[in-house]
Design an enzyme around this catalytic site. Sequence first.
Site, PDB file in Angstrom:
ATOM      1  N   SER A  56       0.838  -1.301  -0.049  1.00 26.09           N
ATOM      2  CA  SER A  56       0.013  -0.098  -0.141  1.00 26.09           C
ATOM      3  C   SER A  56       0.905   1.269  -0.103  1.00 26.09           C
ATOM      4  O   SER A  56       0.589   2.041  -0.701  1.00 26.09           O
ATOM      5  CB  SER A  56      -0.869   0.006   1.277  1.00 26.09           C
ATOM      6  OG  SER A  56      -1.823  -0.934   1.394  1.00 26.09           O
ATOM      7  N   TRP A  87      -7.483  -4.180  -4.930  1.00 23.09           N
ATOM      8  CA  TRP A  87      -7.492  -4.000  -3.692  1.00 23.09           C
ATOM      9  C   TRP A  87      -7.824  -2.600  -3.218  1.00 23.09           C
ATOM     10  O   TRP A  87      -7.316  -1.589  -3.917  1.00 23.09           O
ATOM     11  CB  TRP A  87      -6.007  -4.616  -2.978  1.00 23.09           C
ATOM     12  CG  TRP A  87      -5.839  -4.576  -1.473  1.00 23.09           C
ATOM     13  CD1 TRP A  87      -5.152  -3.783  -0.664  1.00 23.09           C
ATOM     14  CD2 TRP A  87      -6.691  -5.266  -0.726  1.00 23.09           C
ATOM     15  NE1 TRP A  87      -5.460  -3.893   0.474  1.00 23.09           N
ATOM     16  CE2 TRP A  87      -6.258  -5.097   0.648  1.00 23.09           C
ATOM     17  CE3 TRP A  87      -7.485  -6.427  -0.939  1.00 23.09           C
ATOM     18  CZ2 TRP A  87      -7.062  -5.465   1.899  1.00 23.09           C
ATOM     19  CZ3 TRP A  87      -8.359  -6.950   0.320  1.00 23.09           C
ATOM     20  CH2 TRP A  87      -7.844  -6.515   1.764  1.00 23.09           C
ATOM     21  N   SER A 182       3.765  -6.368  -3.293  1.00 22.99           N
ATOM     22  CA  SER A 182       3.485  -6.498  -1.874  1.00 22.99           C
ATOM     23  C   SER A 182       4.264  -7.793  -1.548  1.00 22.99           C
ATOM     24  O   SER A 182       4.497  -8.761  -2.200  1.00 22.99           O
ATOM     25  CB  SER A 182       2.141  -6.592  -1.809  1.00 22.99           C
ATOM     26  OG  SER A 182       2.065  -6.920  -0.225  1.00 22.99           O
ATOM     27  N   HIS A 187       1.726 -13.438   0.435  1.00 24.84           N
ATOM     28  CA  HIS A 187       1.967 -13.382  -0.948  1.00 24.84           C
ATOM     29  C   HIS A 187       2.940 -14.269  -1.659  1.00 24.84           C
ATOM     30  O   HIS A 187       3.434 -15.028  -0.508  1.00 24.84           O
ATOM     31  CB  HIS A 187       2.195 -11.807  -1.178  1.00 24.84           C
ATOM     32  CG  HIS A 187       1.078 -10.932  -1.227  1.00 24.84           C
ATOM     33  ND1 HIS A 187       0.743  -9.889  -1.911  1.00 24.84           N
ATOM     34  CD2 HIS A 187       0.205 -10.754  -0.258  1.00 24.84           C
ATOM     35  CE1 HIS A 187      -0.271  -9.386  -1.508  1.00 24.84           C
ATOM     36  NE2 HIS A 187      -0.661  -9.831  -0.450  1.00 24.84           N
ATOM     37  N   HIS A 214      10.617  10.913   4.892  1.00 28.29           N
ATOM     38  CA  HIS A 214      10.411  12.350   5.389  1.00 28.29           C
ATOM     39  C   HIS A 214      10.440  13.329   4.055  1.00 28.29           C
ATOM     40  O   HIS A 214      10.120  14.588   4.531  1.00 28.29           O
ATOM     41  CB  HIS A 214      11.441  12.649   6.277  1.00 28.29           C
ATOM     42  CG  HIS A 214      11.422  11.806   7.587  1.00 28.29           C
ATOM     43  ND1 HIS A 214      10.661  11.492   8.515  1.00 28.29           N
ATOM     44  CD2 HIS A 214      12.497  10.980   7.827  1.00 28.29           C
ATOM     45  CE1 HIS A 214      10.853  10.660   9.397  1.00 28.29           C
ATOM     46  NE2 HIS A 214      12.148  10.170   9.141  1.00 28.29           N
TER      47      HIS A 214
END
Length: 386
Positions: A56, A87, A182, A187, A214
């Site tokens: 994700s 998904w 992923s 998986h 960051h």
Amino acid sequence: MRYELAGSTWGEEERQAIEAVIKSDVYTMGSNVREFEERFADYFGMKYAVMANSGSSANLIAVASLFYRKENPLRRGDEVIVPCISWATTFHPLQQYGLKMKFVDVDLNTLNMDVNELKKAITKKTRMIVVVSILGNPCRFDEITKLCEDNNIILFEDNCESMGARFNGRYTGTFGLVNTFSTFFSHHISTMEGGLVLTDDREIYNLLRSLRNHGWTRDQEPDSPVFERRSDDFFEAYRFILPGYNVRPGELHGAIGKVQLGKLEGFLKVRRSNARHFTDLFRDDERFLIQKETGESSWFCFTMIVNPETGTDRKKVLRKLKEAGIEHRIITGGNILRHDVIKHYDHTVTKSANADTAHYNGFFVGNLPYDIRDKIDYLHATLKTL
Ligand SMILES: Cc1ncc(COP(=O)(O)O)c(C=O)c1O
């Protein structure tokens, strides 16, 4: 007999890799992650891999990176074509970055985006197509890459559930400008949590490394094309150039990834052997439509769509599976249009009848990277009479 959806693939080598990380006392992203990325990129024949803490997150930074390219970046309000079945976190970053999603129906046989519907959906406004090879089954990359080239459209491959699949001999997850994977528990390889982006584009590679970390410059290549280094070391040490995230993986994930990648070829072989057995048993069973392979699938699982015309009822089938201890679930995330989250998406729909059929009449049972032919026989026997 228990027939599970997924199982652990970790053994002694993974435990040793974990112990080596503990011994080194370095847990935050470091040399193990870097080596895993290099080996992963090599394995798939791509220039660059960037690991994140999940598939994700890989999707999130991959979408973000396309907004910060110097030439022709994506902009809020741009149109993106997506399949109805994937998904949820294929779609969420697109919404979060203000893109307008145009949903295209799937082909009921392959469960991938219907290429004829895709052709009709493309307009002058289309900037990107997000393709998802569903559950190991490759999309029609010959036609899709041509459509993208002819229409100057970005190809984004969410390959999170299809590691190791091939179309015309080439790995899925290598056709897009950006390609995500992923390494979650169930998986094709597992670092328990984890994900990667593959790209051949050096600018995107450096953008991804900043966005994962960051939005700063510390993790950039020495001659990164995305910023100019200045001479003041004090300010350079904490210099922020992008509105990024912290979605870094840890060293444990990198170390386990290296071990698991070495096992991928073997895992795929067994998954394919199980799939041959499943297909032989259910190919001619008119009560169920099973996924039709395009190219070489990496067979995440086995999908079954109940054909109500044969008098078969999904509720009855699922009850029988539950009683028999055979785990099952919705196909990927089902049709995203049928989830509450859709009210938050800026979207249009062309067609979704097949995605609805898969959503309301479909389910899948597990495939695992070890021989489960006896479990598949048990499934077959359980479904013999309904
Ligand atoms: C197509 C697709 N995209 C994205 C993801 C998200 O990956 P993760 O669970 O690692 O966040 C998944 C997970 O299964 C997936 O199937």
